[in-house]
Design a protein around this motif. Sequence first.
Motif, PDB file in Angstrom:
ATOM      1  N   SER A  44       0.820  -1.217   0.000  1.00 54.04           N
ATOM      2  CA  SER A  44       0.000   0.000   0.000  1.00 54.04           C
ATOM      3  C   SER A  44       0.848   1.258   0.000  1.00 54.04           C
ATOM      4  O   SER A  44       0.321   2.363   0.005  1.00 54.04           O
ATOM      5  CB  SER A  44      -0.930  -0.001   1.217  1.00 54.04           C
ATOM      6  N   TYR A  45       2.192   1.129  -0.002  1.00 49.51           N
ATOM      7  CA  TYR A  45       3.054   2.295  -0.102  1.00 49.51           C
ATOM      8  C   TYR A  45       3.060   2.807  -1.542  1.00 49.51           C
ATOM      9  O   TYR A  45       2.935   2.029  -2.510  1.00 49.51           O
ATOM     10  CB  TYR A  45       4.487   1.954   0.304  1.00 49.51           C
TER      11      TYR A  45
ATOM     12  N   ASP B 114       7.996   5.591  -2.633  1.00 49.32           N
ATOM     13  CA  ASP B 114       8.435   5.398  -1.250  1.00 49.32           C
ATOM     14  C   ASP B 114       9.412   4.246  -1.104  1.00 49.32           C
ATOM     15  O   ASP B 114      10.370   4.318  -0.333  1.00 49.32           O
ATOM     16  CB  ASP B 114       7.230   5.146  -0.340  1.00 49.32           C
ATOM     17  N   VAL B 115       9.160   3.149  -1.815  1.00 46.31           N
ATOM     18  CA  VAL B 115      10.017   1.974  -1.634  1.00 46.31           C
ATOM     19  C   VAL B 115       9.844   1.033  -2.816  1.00 46.31           C
ATOM     20  O   VAL B 115       8.748   0.880  -3.361  1.00 46.31           O
ATOM     21  CB  VAL B 115       9.672   1.235  -0.317  1.00 46.31           C
TER      22      VAL B 115
ATOM     23  N   VAL C 292       0.837  -1.983   9.416  1.00 55.21           N
ATOM     24  CA  VAL C 292       1.620  -0.760   9.564  1.00 55.21           C
ATOM     25  C   VAL C 292       2.864  -0.799   8.681  1.00 55.21           C
ATOM     26  O   VAL C 292       3.700   0.090   8.729  1.00 55.21           O
ATOM     27  CB  VAL C 292       2.014  -0.536  11.040  1.00 55.21           C
ATOM     28  N   SER C 293       2.963  -1.837   7.837  1.00 55.47           N
ATOM     29  CA  SER C 293       4.145  -2.040   6.990  1.00 55.47           C
ATOM     30  C   SER C 293       3.743  -2.236   5.540  1.00 55.47           C
ATOM     31  O   SER C 293       4.298  -3.077   4.838  1.00 55.47           O
ATOM     32  CB  SER C 293       4.948  -3.250   7.476  1.00 55.47           C
TER      33      SER C 293
ATOM     34  N   ALA D  79      -7.984  -2.239   7.357  1.00 58.43           N
ATOM     35  CA  ALA D  79      -7.302  -2.063   8.650  1.00 58.43           C
ATOM     36  C   ALA D  79      -5.934  -1.393   8.501  1.00 58.43           C
ATOM     37  O   ALA D  79      -5.228  -1.215   9.498  1.00 58.43           O
ATOM     38  CB  ALA D  79      -7.134  -3.427   9.326  1.00 58.43           C
ATOM     39  N   ASP D  80      -5.583  -1.009   7.282  1.00 52.11           N
ATOM     40  CA  ASP D  80      -4.230  -0.500   7.019  1.00 52.11           C
ATOM     41  C   ASP D  80      -4.036   0.893   7.608  1.00 52.11           C
ATOM     42  O   ASP D  80      -4.811   1.815   7.344  1.00 52.11           O
ATOM     43  CB  ASP D  80      -4.003  -0.455   5.505  1.00 52.11           C
ATOM     44  N   VAL D  81      -2.990   1.043   8.428  1.00 53.75           N
ATOM     45  CA  VAL D  81      -2.652   2.350   9.011  1.00 53.75           C
ATOM     46  C   VAL D  81      -1.237   2.765   8.608  1.00 53.75           C
ATOM     47  O   VAL D  81      -0.642   3.620   9.258  1.00 53.75           O
ATOM     48  CB  VAL D  81      -2.780   2.313  10.553  1.00 53.75           C
ATOM     49  N   SER D  82      -0.709   2.170   7.541  1.00 54.37           N
ATOM     50  CA  SER D  82       0.686   2.435   7.151  1.00 54.37           C
ATOM     51  C   SER D  82       0.919   3.907   6.861  1.00 54.37           C
ATOM     52  O   SER D  82       1.866   4.523   7.374  1.00 54.37           O
ATOM     53  CB  SER D  82       1.052   1.600   5.919  1.00 54.37           C
ATOM     54  N   GLU D  83       0.059   4.506   6.023  1.00 60.46           N
ATOM     55  CA  GLU D  83       0.251   5.906   5.674  1.00 60.46           C
ATOM     56  C   GLU D  83      -0.079   6.805   6.864  1.00 60.46           C
ATOM     57  O   GLU D  83       0.592   7.829   7.066  1.00 60.46           O
ATOM     58  CB  GLU D  83      -0.620   6.284   4.472  1.00 60.46           C
TER      59      GLU D  83
END
Length: 858
Positions: free
Chosen positions: A479-480, A484-485, A691-692, A722-726
């Motif tokens: 999801s980045y 970013d990577v 979170v990754s 549930a993604d909180v990465s950003e």
Amino acid sequence: MTTAIPQHPGPPAAPWTGQWVTDRLGVRLTGSAALPELLGLAVRRNEKRAHLLVSQVLGKHVPQRPSVIHGVGLALGRRVAELLGPAASARAVVLGYAETATALGHSVADGLGAPYLHSTRRAVAGVAPVGGFEEEHSHATSHLLLPADPGFLAGDGPLVLVDDEFSTGTTVLNTIRALHAGHPRARYVVVALVDLRTAADRDRLAAAASELGVRVDLVAAETGGVELPPDILERARELLAAAPAAPALPDGPLAPVLRAVTTWPADLPDGGRHGFTPEHRARLEAFLPGLAAEVAGLLPGPAAGPVTGPGTDPSGVLAADGRRVLVLGFEELMYLPLRLAGALAELLGEERVSFSTTTRSPVLAVDHPGYAIRTRLAFPAHDNPGDGGSTERYAYNVAPGEDPARRFDAIVLVVDEPGDTPALHRGEQALLHQLRRVTDRVVLAVLPSYRPGASRPAPQPQPQPLPLPQPLTGPAFSSYAAEDVRWLLTDLSEVALEAPTEEREEAVQSGGAHYAESLPVEYQPSPEYQELFRQALTASARRMALAVGTVAETLLRERGAGALARPAVPGGGLVLASLARAGTPVGVLIRRWLAFAHGLDTPHYAVSIVRGRGIDPVALRYLAEQHDPAGVVFVDGWTGKGAITRELAEALAGTPFDPELAVLADPGGCVRTYGTRDDFLIPSACLNSTVSGLVSRTVLRADLIGPGDFHGAKYYRDLARADVSEAFLSAVAGHFGAVRAEAEAAAGQLAGQDRTPSWAGWAAVERISAEYGIDSVNLVKPGVGETTRVMLRRVPWRVLARRGAGADLDHIRLLAAQRGVPVEEVDDLPYSCVGLIHPRYSRGATGVDGTAVATEAN
């Protein structure tokens, strides 16, 4: 003719480094008062001769500044030129003695401007000897002469013979007789650092010269004599029999090994074994600065910030704290490593670089200031010499012994191709392994071994490397954002890899499986735990931002384009390689800081490293093809006991990559580049993939990952809600502006500190393992981050919490309550907490205190 040489290393040490032997064996130097400045004494392990005269300026047994070593030889050579006069000097040839005097002879040839050859004890296939002679008192007596040109010694000009000392003159006599029989000439000049012959020895040489009808001149730096008691051999045998065993080398992590990759000039000999001409010397002089710059780029980064001014390195490779570098040559291969050391000294500062060489001479080591050989490394011969000599070799005064001031911060080992064998690398007694125990970094430079008539072997067909896969990027993988990577991973999203935690733990501890062959079921946090994560992020986002900024500014100072003298490129010369997956959010944050604070577009990759199996070699090959390996920085979130730090150093040994790891928190004292050494909560440790970037931990399994594939991982698209990465990244980056000045100041303050890893965490883990009856330190997970992983992925036994630890452990206490794991408050803990995995886990097992072992059902 005796010629005093004005270039000595300075006043003799106090006490003199021969006093210990004088007191016990009665050996005494006589004659010139300057002899103790040139010579110390040691005890040989040799039945033929008990004592060893240890030169302070030869570069064999005692590390010395390269300018002193080369300068003494140059001065002797100039004195020979004055003695001979221009006409005779132009026809002179210099012959040095292996192994000890190869560099001295070469330096004399430099001063005289003459062609040079040294004898050798290494037979070379396809090269026929043109002569040889015996050194009667030596431990390895046979000398071969192997010039590429069979007529090298056939001229009628003066022959200059160079040895480190004249003790009896027997070796010189043997040489002159052997050479004169095949190629008679009218004049010989014998050169040495010290002339210690008796009157009878002098008469014997004069008589031999008269018999042969030749003139023999002598040039020595100093003259004198050696007084030996009649029972010296018996005394030496008793002394050796009573000598204690050598102390063990320091324990702890092994220093990394970096390999210098050099394009050697075509047909330039690596020394004087087959002859070395003034034309060769001119080519070497032109080549040395580039070789020195390459080696300097692999040495440790600055510990106190770049320094400038006379005698300093403009690239900032070494710093004002006076880091010490030893260039270590290899037996007969002395001259070229010596000249490399001299070129390094010009870059790094005269006082920072020393030179010495490995040797075949077996000598007793005594760590006493009045003895010349303080420490000894004994190791198996690694060049397959085939000369019938001893198979053991030695490096003296390289280990620091009891005096930490004698320690070298880096060692540059220079060998030729025949010496780069498995025996150099493998086993605890191997030279490289022992060097890694006594320094912070080893740089290995391997030179092609020149062979007449085959200077460059015909190129052999090489197997073509498998084509490199391409990185994965979001949104197709993770999801980045794509910028970013770039993930150097294989997408295994469609493969069922998850196994219940109990089954994975049982398989791993029983040895039936490796932890990287499967994945744990992704833990889905309860609403209460999610709220704790949000609170932890709010409370620690500013602290995280400060740590990110401190690491980023430190990296830019020490590893950016300016520090390594590379051309400026996007990203300041840096390439970030985060260790997937815990290091990846940190890598993204460091990249965003560099863009925010400096406008840099820094490449960032995520690579896999697996404990016990190393770093992904295909990922390394990709990075090496795309970027300068010297600019690649490996990034992780935190250190625990340092297992991954050690794994990284081992995996990168012998590669051009710098193995120093950069982390936000270093509570274990395992690295030099960190944001803080406090054990604080990095909120990304509270969650797994959510979170990754929704990426799993990495997988390495032979049926899924081929030899040309990156390690694997899964993208959990189904967890997108549930993604909180950003959200995590934005919360931390939102504080960048507020902490920028503080981060820059913190990086500047760290630059002036001694950041040498203490490995205090490793000691604590060993103590805890012993106290709680845990046989494997792998089951002790220190620090907030590692303890969180235990609670989320493993079968925990208990948690040790430092008494008084506060909100940083709220999420640990909640997880422990949910899983029925006791939390035990303890004192004297260097971490905020430590997670323990039960050492004898099995279904339904009980702990050592009788309580049931927690399972996933808890």
